[in-house]
Design a protein around this motif. Sequence first.
Motif, PDB file in Angstrom:
ATOM      1  N   GLU A   1      30.734  96.139  56.720  1.00  0.00           N
ATOM      2  CA  GLU A   1      30.093  96.188  55.702  1.00  0.00           C
ATOM      3  C   GLU A   1      29.130  95.495  54.979  1.00  0.00           C
ATOM      4  N   GLU A   2      29.324  94.432  55.033  1.00  0.00           N
ATOM      5  CA  GLU A   2      28.659  93.206  54.911  1.00  0.00           C
ATOM      6  C   GLU A   2      27.631  92.544  56.272  1.00  0.00           C
ATOM      7  N   LEU A   3      28.022  93.174  57.551  1.00  0.00           N
ATOM      8  CA  LEU A   3      27.820  92.763  58.263  1.00  0.00           C
ATOM      9  C   LEU A   3      26.209  93.922  58.684  1.00  0.00           C
ATOM     10  N   PHE A   4      26.376  94.873  58.200  1.00  0.00           N
ATOM     11  CA  PHE A   4      25.459  96.044  58.151  1.00  0.00           C
ATOM     12  C   PHE A   4      24.718  96.636  56.940  1.00  0.00           C
ATOM     13  N   LYS A   5      24.758  95.049  55.968  1.00  0.00           N
ATOM     14  CA  LYS A   5      23.884  95.364  54.829  1.00  0.00           C
ATOM     15  C   LYS A   5      22.017  95.346  54.833  1.00  0.00           C
ATOM     16  N   ASP A   6      21.892  94.496  56.062  1.00  0.00           N
ATOM     17  CA  ASP A   6      20.201  93.859  56.216  1.00  0.00           C
ATOM     18  C   ASP A   6      19.525  95.739  56.878  1.00  0.00           C
ATOM     19  N   TYR A   7      20.573  96.485  57.611  1.00  0.00           N
ATOM     20  CA  TYR A   7      19.957  97.052  58.330  1.00  0.00           C
ATOM     21  C   TYR A   7      20.013  98.575  57.613  1.00  0.00           C
ATOM     22  N   LEU A   8      20.811  98.642  56.525  1.00  0.00           N
ATOM     23  CA  LEU A   8      21.077 100.182  55.300  1.00  0.00           C
ATOM     24  C   LEU A   8      19.793 101.077  55.664  1.00  0.00           C
ATOM     25  N   HIS A   9      18.429 100.573  55.566  1.00  0.00           N
ATOM     26  CA  HIS A   9      17.416 100.909  55.506  1.00  0.00           C
ATOM     27  C   HIS A   9      17.332 101.914  56.722  1.00  0.00           C
ATOM     28  N   LEU A  10      17.668 101.529  57.900  1.00  0.00           N
ATOM     29  CA  LEU A  10      17.601 102.307  58.927  1.00  0.00           C
ATOM     30  C   LEU A  10      19.037 103.731  58.869  1.00  0.00           C
TER      31      LEU A  10
ATOM     32  N   ARG B   1      28.194 110.097  60.392  1.00  0.00           N
ATOM     33  CA  ARG B   1      28.568 111.576  59.484  1.00  0.00           C
ATOM     34  C   ARG B   1      28.933 110.942  57.897  1.00  0.00           C
ATOM     35  N   ARG B   2      30.115 110.196  57.841  1.00  0.00           N
ATOM     36  CA  ARG B   2      30.490 109.110  56.905  1.00  0.00           C
ATOM     37  C   ARG B   2      29.627 109.061  55.871  1.00  0.00           C
ATOM     38  N   ASP B   3      30.357 108.213  54.795  1.00  0.00           N
ATOM     39  CA  ASP B   3      28.683 108.209  53.538  1.00  0.00           C
ATOM     40  C   ASP B   3      28.217 106.416  53.623  1.00  0.00           C
ATOM     41  N   ARG B   4      29.465 105.467  54.318  1.00  0.00           N
ATOM     42  CA  ARG B   4      28.926 104.477  54.804  1.00  0.00           C
ATOM     43  C   ARG B   4      29.415 104.147  56.521  1.00  0.00           C
ATOM     44  N   VAL B   5      29.081 102.812  56.665  1.00  0.00           N
ATOM     45  CA  VAL B   5      29.390 102.173  58.012  1.00  0.00           C
ATOM     46  C   VAL B   5      30.982 101.510  57.934  1.00  0.00           C
ATOM     47  N   GLY B   6      31.370 101.705  59.366  1.00  0.00           N
ATOM     48  CA  GLY B   6      32.812 101.491  59.516  1.00  0.00           C
ATOM     49  C   GLY B   6      33.781 102.277  59.874  1.00  0.00           C
ATOM     50  N   GLY B   7      33.771 103.061  60.369  1.00  0.00           N
ATOM     51  CA  GLY B   7      33.688 103.862  61.629  1.00  0.00           C
ATOM     52  C   GLY B   7      34.981 104.321  61.256  1.00  0.00           C
ATOM     53  N   ILE B   8      35.796 104.181  62.181  1.00  0.00           N
ATOM     54  CA  ILE B   8      37.768 104.265  62.096  1.00  0.00           C
ATOM     55  C   ILE B   8      38.851 103.356  61.004  1.00  0.00           C
TER      56      ILE B   8
ATOM     57  N   ILE C   1      23.797 106.781  67.049  1.00  0.00           N
ATOM     58  CA  ILE C   1      24.672 107.936  66.644  1.00  0.00           C
ATOM     59  C   ILE C   1      26.238 107.724  66.422  1.00  0.00           C
ATOM     60  N   GLY C   2      26.741 106.766  65.346  1.00  0.00           N
ATOM     61  CA  GLY C   2      27.915 106.515  64.769  1.00  0.00           C
ATOM     62  C   GLY C   2      27.871 105.188  64.508  1.00  0.00           C
ATOM     63  N   GLY C   3      28.093 105.234  63.306  1.00  0.00           N
ATOM     64  CA  GLY C   3      28.183 103.800  62.088  1.00  0.00           C
ATOM     65  C   GLY C   3      29.542 102.801  61.995  1.00  0.00           C
ATOM     66  N   GLY C   4      30.196 102.759  62.745  1.00  0.00           N
ATOM     67  CA  GLY C   4      31.968 102.150  62.943  1.00  0.00           C
ATOM     68  C   GLY C   4      31.361 100.792  64.112  1.00  0.00           C
ATOM     69  N   PRO C   5      32.012  99.853  64.489  1.00  0.00           N
ATOM     70  CA  PRO C   5      31.968  98.515  65.110  1.00  0.00           C
ATOM     71  C   PRO C   5      30.548  98.424  66.478  1.00  0.00           C
ATOM     72  N   SER C   6      31.342 100.023  67.024  1.00  0.00           N
ATOM     73  CA  SER C   6      30.259 100.015  68.306  1.00  0.00           C
ATOM     74  C   SER C   6      28.244  99.832  68.069  1.00  0.00           C
ATOM     75  N   GLY C   7      28.675 100.888  66.938  1.00  0.00           N
ATOM     76  CA  GLY C   7      27.123 101.549  66.723  1.00  0.00           C
ATOM     77  C   GLY C   7      26.512 100.284  65.677  1.00  0.00           C
ATOM     78  N   ILE C   8      27.571  99.680  64.491  1.00  0.00           N
ATOM     79  CA  ILE C   8      26.706  98.284  63.686  1.00  0.00           C
ATOM     80  C   ILE C   8      26.318  97.190  64.754  1.00  0.00           C
ATOM     81  N   SER C   9      27.228  97.383  65.919  1.00  0.00           N
ATOM     82  CA  SER C   9      26.068  96.369  67.071  1.00  0.00           C
ATOM     83  C   SER C   9      25.246  96.501  67.453  1.00  0.00           C
ATOM     84  N   ALA C  10      25.535  98.078  67.899  1.00  0.00           N
ATOM     85  CA  ALA C  10      24.305  98.881  68.831  1.00  0.00           C
ATOM     86  C   ALA C  10      22.734  98.789  67.539  1.00  0.00           C
ATOM     87  N   THR C  11      22.808  98.329  66.507  1.00  0.00           N
ATOM     88  CA  THR C  11      21.902  98.561  65.239  1.00  0.00           C
ATOM     89  C   THR C  11      21.180  97.475  65.807  1.00  0.00           C
TER      90      THR C  11
END
Length: 476
Positions: free
Chosen positions: A138-147, A38-45, A11-21
């Motif tokens: 955003e660059e770090l998460f691009k391989d996980y966007l499908h999730l 809940r937002r339209d992209r990752v990045g959180g705050i 739950i959450g797509g900020g730095p901690s959610g990206i790390s967890a995924t």
Amino acid sequence: MGPRYQNIAVIGGGPSGISATKALVEERIFQTVRLFERRDRVGGIWHYDPVPDVFPTATKAGSNPKDIPSKLPHFAPPALEDLTSRTAIYDTLDSNVGAKAMSFSHTPFPLVNSAQSTRYLGHSNPTRPFRVVAKYLEELFKDYLHLASFNTTVVKAEKKSEKWVLTLRQSGHLVNGELKDYWWEEQFDAVVVASGHYSVPQTPEILGLENAATKYPAHFEHSKEFRNPDDYVDKKVVVVGGNVSSADLVADLHAIVKAPLELSQRGHNEALDSAWNLPNVKLRPTVSEIKTSARGINVYYSDGSVTEGVDKVLFATGYKLSYPFITPDPVTPNNRVAGFYQHIWKIGDPSLALVGQVRAAISFRVYEYQAVAVARYFAGRNKASLPSPREQDQWEVDRLQYKGNSPIFHEIKPDFKEYFDFLTELAGPPAAESDGYSLPPWEDKWAEHAFEILQLKDKYWKSLHKKKEGFVSAKL
């Protein structure tokens, strides 16, 4: 041997959610990993919202468990925007943790500085503009966007019959020509909550504040709402707060407001004394009452003094912890999270884990270590296991005696090495069949790198003192 849990929600797509995924996927053992944001992209705050949140006395919109339709799945009229999802980013914001320590250990930040930070802190300084940080994530998460499921709010997370049931609301669906929210449920074996703690602004309880803010809303702001110093030029301003965000605001505003800049503090961070003593700053004790008059706002202090005709009261007073979707809500009236071992695992049910619920812990780096430790515990691959629930309870009791029953309970400073060593040992080495990596051992220089920006700011603030002193001497 299989994992402890097969299906994991983040739950959450900020730095901690990206790390967890990232950490969960790299274990290559889980059946399902899903991220809800809940937002339209990752990045959180690290998003930028030109129009900010509203002052905390105003009613917040959004959905809560009482809004859940009786039958799911279901289309419903759009919920009002949850204004707390807007961020505190302003256009010239630079990071305040040194880049060498702030970045994830596996990927350094690009070597980019803003013109403003270069002007004040020097060339090749350790700050990074917020847009650089946002792009990095955003660059770090691009391989996980499908999730990822974006525009999706987790309204409720509740354990039922050994499964975590998530009630979800996704906005933006066009149904018969009308925009609708889609409500549904999904079940998971375990949940990683990585929704952060910089969303809901906190203000002190002050006599008359709510009435004054209702009558004159434009006169009151939380630091989360700050967007442009132009709004404060030649205004009579009171800043309330004694930590980093307050220091940055004082540095930005002291030379442009109608002198003096009134600075009210209950306590203060002594490492920031050079900011508190900048030219045109007048220190005040705590605010005891706020009254309205024909001239606007009058601010009264605990020593009986008053500032009349105030144009702006700016609260740099931190944030409330907020996990309203977790059932039951673990946040205490003292603004700490109760019942989580090492600020991560729910005591008695480690299928619920928090990543990112720590303070003063070197930012992204600690989220990475927490995430890897959680992923390997969930995978059943840990060199060390968690202690018994009784021992975990005792850890919380000892922690309360050490740090107190307040948000400081979650502060890692000064015990960086102990905490990082604990996470590294628990994570253990990567499994041969995984894509994981060995967490680098703690290095004392990381703490030095983290505080480099504060040292450079202190040097800059002191130069302003000397410039003022030189100007006064020249006049004499």
